[in-house]
Design a protein around this motif. Structure first.
Motif: not given
Length: 446
Positions: A256, A132-133, A251, A253, A130, A136
């Motif tokens: 999560d 990592d996303r 958002r 991400d 999560s 990004e």
């Protein structure tokens, strides 16, 4: 409550079909396509065997237990074939065991007592994925009000306060305030706290399988280096729930990551069986044959650790802690020498004394003939006086270790652990004591 994050994408209300390991399940017509093939996800087909039963389409469950989504409408809930009280404890005792993860399919988890290390690893990997996303798209930022007192005001000037400060200091100054963007606020503070807790858990672990996870945790903490630790009031369940509720809709991400971080911060324990409202995570499947073997070895290793003469070894591994060997010695030139891999090898004063093979099935009055043949071969190869078949269940009134008879020079035993015992700790202690009796040299006759 509205689902946030991958839960909103992966959650599906499915009709649950109850099953047990190795059972044959006749399928409802809705699981068949018009051409007669199974309407199931491609990535779960290997988890069971399609067949016909009484001339009707069916599947036979394999050795996995847990929640298996079949398609958007149906799921299998596979239960163990022997009664097990605290499944989470058994998985936690099975050192090094990692469940099979259906990463594309989520399910609701309930609360359980105890926190198997393998489930913590899953939470850590999910949080890292999560994050990592998040990276990004960039860390979330907010505006905070900053107040300054200087000769170079920024933003709004406060005349009355400026005059008071200038008179007091005896020189011209201005009090001003402005709103500045910063990533140092609630959500990122909670994430950093969870990552620091995970890093502290794994920092001294030298196992190769944790190396990549440890590197990723270090990078995550470094990425959040400028973020402060949350105040106690920011890391309560209500505070984290409030943060999740205020996250921007785009958002997911963060939603999560925040839900998983909360589980890590509060050491939440997840029930492998059944549903609940504690967490929505990828489904986990357990191979109970492997878990039972690893669990039994751990029970003996811990129960006998105070006797320095005794060593408990894993016959599936080589090296100093393992006891794997080859069948033939010597072997004919050009012939592949098969491995010999008993589940548990007990040594007393560096001499193999007991060979144990774990059989994840109920205890018979006499072990299966093929199982006896297998363990006697192990005894012959290792030169062990005692050979034992350990079963996952103990009927009322049966001993933990029963003598069956002799095969040549080998004493054959039928051993049992009741995995559904009211006090599994007492059951384990009694089993270890019975095995320890066989390990002790017989007293000398006068």
């Amino acid at each position: 409550m509205v689902d946030r994050g991958f839960g909103a994408l992966l959650r599906a209300e499915r009709q649950v079909i109850a099953a047990t390991e190795q059972a044959i399940i006749v399928l409802p017509p809705e699981l068949l396509k018009a051409d007669g093939s199974l309407d199931v996800y491609d990535d779960v087909k290997k988890l069971f065997r399609p067949m016909y039963h009484n001339n009707r389409p069916a599947i036979q469950c394999a050795g996995w237990i847990g929640y298996i989504p079949l398609n958007d409408s149906f799921a299998l809930e596979v239960a163990p074939r022997v009664p097990i009280g605290n499944l989470e404890r058994l998985v936690g005792m099975a050192a090094g065991y990692s469940p099979h993860i259906l990463r594309r399919h989520a399910r609701q988890f309930g609360h359980a007592e105890g926190q198997p290390a393998s489930l913590v690893e899953i939470l850590a990997d999910q949080l890292l994925a999560s994050f990592d996303r998040i990276c990004e798209l960039g860390l979330l930022k907010t505006y905070v009000r900053e107040t300054r007192l200087s000769s170079f005001p920024v933003g709004r000037i406060h005349p009355f306060e400026s005059a008071c400060r200038a008179e007091k200091l005896g020189r011209p100054v201005a009090a001003s305030s402005s709103f500045q963007r910063t990533s140092n606020f609630g959500p990122n503070r909670v994430l950093k706290y969870a990552f620091e807790k995970l890093l502290a858990r794994y920092i001294g672990n030298t196992e190769d399988r944790h190396r990549t996870r440890l590197q990723r945790l270090r990078r995550a903490v470094d990425r959040l280096d400028a973020i402060s630790r949350p105040a106690p009031a920011e890391r309560t369940t209500s505070a984290i729930a409030s943060i999740i509720g205020r996250l921007p809709g785009e958002r997911e991400d963060y939603a999560d990551a925040m839900m998983i971080a909360q589980l890590i911060i509060f050491d939440a324990s997840l029930a492998i069986r059944g549903a609940g409202e504690v967490a929505l995570l990828p489904s986990l499947l357990i191979d109970m044959s492997k878990v039972f073997e690893d669990y039994a070895r751990r029970v003996l290793a811990e129960g006998l650790r105070n006797d320095t003469r005794i060593e408990v070894k894993d016959g599936n591994r080589g090296g100093a802690q393992g006891a794997k060997t080859t069948l033939f010695a010597p072997v004919r030139d050009g012939l592949k020498n098969p491995d010999v891999t008993p589940d548990i090898v007990l040594e007393l004063n560096a001499t193999t004394t007991i060979i144990i093979d774990a059989k994840y099935k109920g205890a018979p009055s006499v072990p299966d003939r093929n199982d006896i043949n297998q363990v006697v071969l192990y005894g012959a190869k290792y030169g062990a006086q005692h050979v034992m078949l350990l079963h996952a269940g103990r009927p009322t009134g049966r001993l933990h270790v029963e003598f069956c008879g002799k095969v040549g020079d080998f004493n054959v035993y039928n051993a049992m652990i009741d995995l559904n015992a009211a006090s599994i700790e007492d059951e384990e202690t009694s089993f270890v004591a019975a095995v320890n009796e066989l390990l002790q040299p017989a007293p000398m006759k006068p």
